[in-house]
Design an enzyme around this catalytic site. Structure first.
Site, PDB file in Angstrom:
ATOM      1  N   TRP A 103       0.833  -1.219   0.000  1.00 41.98           N
ATOM      2  CA  TRP A 103       0.000   0.000   0.000  1.00 41.98           C
ATOM      3  C   TRP A 103       0.854   1.251   0.000  1.00 41.98           C
ATOM      4  CZ3 TRP A 103      -4.421  -0.392  -2.018  1.00 41.98           C
ATOM      5  CH2 TRP A 103      -5.201  -1.537  -1.843  1.00 41.98           C
ATOM      6  N   ASP A 172      -1.292   6.274   6.618  1.00 42.65           N
ATOM      7  CA  ASP A 172      -2.385   5.396   6.181  1.00 42.65           C
ATOM      8  C   ASP A 172      -2.606   4.359   7.286  1.00 42.65           C
ATOM      9  OD1 ASP A 172      -4.086   3.594   4.979  1.00 42.65           O
ATOM     10  OD2 ASP A 172      -2.844   3.268   3.187  1.00 42.65           O
ATOM     11  N   LYS A 196     -12.302  -2.104   6.474  1.00 47.39           N
ATOM     12  CA  LYS A 196     -11.545  -3.045   7.295  1.00 47.39           C
ATOM     13  C   LYS A 196     -12.157  -3.096   8.693  1.00 47.39           C
ATOM     14  CE  LYS A 196      -9.147  -2.715   3.607  1.00 47.39           C
ATOM     15  NZ  LYS A 196      -7.829  -2.225   3.283  1.00 47.39           N
TER      16      LYS A 196
HETATM   17  C1  LIG Z   1      -7.481  -1.508   1.908  1.00 47.08           C
HETATM   18  C2  LIG Z   1      -6.361  -0.556   1.994  1.00 47.08           C
HETATM   19  C3  LIG Z   1      -6.231   0.528   1.103  1.00 47.08           C
HETATM   20  C4  LIG Z   1      -7.134   0.731  -0.087  1.00 47.08           C
HETATM   21  O1  LIG Z   1      -8.373   1.219   0.245  1.00 47.08           O
HETATM   22  P1  LIG Z   1      -9.440   1.588  -0.885  1.00 47.08           P
HETATM   23  O2  LIG Z   1     -10.613   2.033  -0.048  1.00 47.08           O
HETATM   24  O3  LIG Z   1      -9.709   0.370  -1.681  1.00 47.08           O
HETATM   25  O4  LIG Z   1      -8.882   2.685  -1.697  1.00 47.08           O
HETATM   26  C5  LIG Z   1      -5.171   1.399   1.296  1.00 47.08           C
HETATM   27  N1  LIG Z   1      -4.300   1.228   2.288  1.00 47.08           N
HETATM   28  C6  LIG Z   1      -4.388   0.201   3.154  1.00 47.08           C
HETATM   29  C7  LIG Z   1      -3.376   0.059   4.243  1.00 47.08           C
HETATM   30  C8  LIG Z   1      -5.411  -0.723   3.026  1.00 47.08           C
HETATM   31  O5  LIG Z   1      -5.503  -1.747   3.891  1.00 47.08           O
END
Ligand SMILES: *Cc1c(COP(=O)(O)O)cnc(C)c1O
Length: 360
Positions: A103, A172, A196
């Site tokens: 990511w 993030d 999540k």
């Molecule tokens: C799932 C995830 C994303 C992507 O999220 P989207 O909503 O599909 O854009 C980005 N970063 C992390 C750490 C993730 O687990």
């Protein structure tokens, strides 16, 4: 209907049954207003009350200081990969990005189209199994941004130390927010998509210092400007009303379950059970450096990868679902977010033990 399974999906992920039932109960005729919550205006007092209460609850849950904005945006975490450099890279000459898994690598790819980057650390060399300590990162000071991903969902590796940088820190936390008892004030900008740990896909939480938000680049179209979203209380355009409403239910559930420290304790317990079993066996392997192993996504491989498809087929038949690792890395992954109960992890360990006895 078959009963509900043990759902180890990495996202969209499982939600608590009682939350789903409460949504179902209210869905057609919300609190006797004669309409569903998805059929009324986001400007209606009924929805505005939900939205405001959701923000208050999340502020309490995470002890978010007053000088932080809380935004409910769309476009997923992925839009944040672009919006962050679009809004803030002008504040410095170069942006520091840590490359610590899939990511953060995606974030780098997008940011590199927008500004000059300094890759301040990279664990690509060890296949993302060990991350340098933050004080070893090679930060370029002529910069305003440090960006990293706290929990790499695909590699199952997590940065547990708190940042202590001069520059603005953007993190993030899509797959670990609400699973860890963080100190929000250590960060300038936190973001997480909902699917999540707090609801359906399509809503993204941003928690950021007001002082930083006010520096959003004025030349950008409003929909891409954080300050425009903040001044409209995340209702610059029609928000994801359903996602926002479910997020509120999840935050209520967290509160009722005892708060975030409790969630962290449970996550540690669940992940410890899996890791200690994996480490006790030569049949299963987790390659991540021990103190950085994720408490949210537990990855493992079989010492004999020829058995992978058997493992997935037989676990699936036992009601242990979505254990296949990400398509880019293979192997197995058990995502054990807050809504996944301990007994699901116990069932998985039981299955792993008997699978090893059969084929090991
Ligand atoms: C799932 C995830 C994303 C992507 O999220 P989207 O909503 O599909 O854009 C980005 N970063 C992390 C750490 C993730 O687990």
């Amino acid at each position: 209907m078959k009963s509900r399974v043990h759902n180890f999906s990495a996202g969209p992920a499982t939600l608590p049954l009682e939350v789903l039932e409460s949504i179902k109960e209210e869905f057609i005729n919300y609190k006797n207003i004669g309409s569903s919550i998805i059929e009324i205006s986001h400007r209606d007092k009924i929805f505005v009350d939900i939205a405001e209460k959701t923000e208050t609850t999340v502020r309490n849950l995470l002890s978010i200081p007053e000088n932080y904005d809380v935004l409910f945006l769309q476009g997923g975490a992925t839009l944040q990969f672009s919006m962050i450099p679009l809004n803030f890279s002008y504040l410095g000459n170069v942006a520091n990005y840590a490359e610590v898994g899939s990511w953060s690598s995606k974030a780098i790819k997008e940011a590199s189209k927008i500004c000059k980057l300094n890759i301040c650390t990279s664990s690509k060399k060890n296949n993302f199994t060990e991350i340098d300590h933050l004080n070893k990162w090679n930060i370029n000071d002529n910069s305003s941004i440090i960006h990293y991903c706290k929990n790499e969902t695909i590699q199952g590796i997590q940065i547990k130390e708190e940042p202590n940088f001069e520059n603005f820190v953007f993190v993030d936390m899509s797959s670990c927010l609400f699973s860890e008892d963080i100190n929000v004030s250590k960060y300038d900008f936190i973001y997480a998509c909902a699917q999540k740990n707090f609801g359906p896909a399509g809503i993204t939480l941003v928690i950021a210092k007001k002082e930083l938000i006010s520096k959003s680049k004025p030349e950008l179209p409003n929909i891409l400007r954080y300050d425009a979203h903040a001044s409209e209380k995340s209702m610059l355009n029609t928000p994801n009303t359903f996602g926002w409403y479910v997020a509120g239910k999840m935050f209520d559930w967290y509160t009722k379950e005892g708060g975030i420290k409790k969630m962290e304790d449970r996550s540690i317990k669940k992940s410890d059970l899996l890791y200690s079993f994996i480490d006790s066996s030569d049949f299963y392997i987790n390659p991540v450096s021990k103190e950085q192993r994720s408490i949210c996504n537990v990855v493992f491989t079989l010492s004999n990868p020829d058995l992978d498809s058997k493992f997935l087929k037989e676990s699936d038949a036992e009601g242990l679902k979505y254990l296949k690792g990400h398509r880019t890395v293979g192997g197995m992954r058990a995502s054990i977010y807050n809504s996944l109960p301990m007994d699901a992890v116990e069932s998985l360990v039981d299955f792993m033990r008997s699978f090893e006895a059969k084929y090991g």
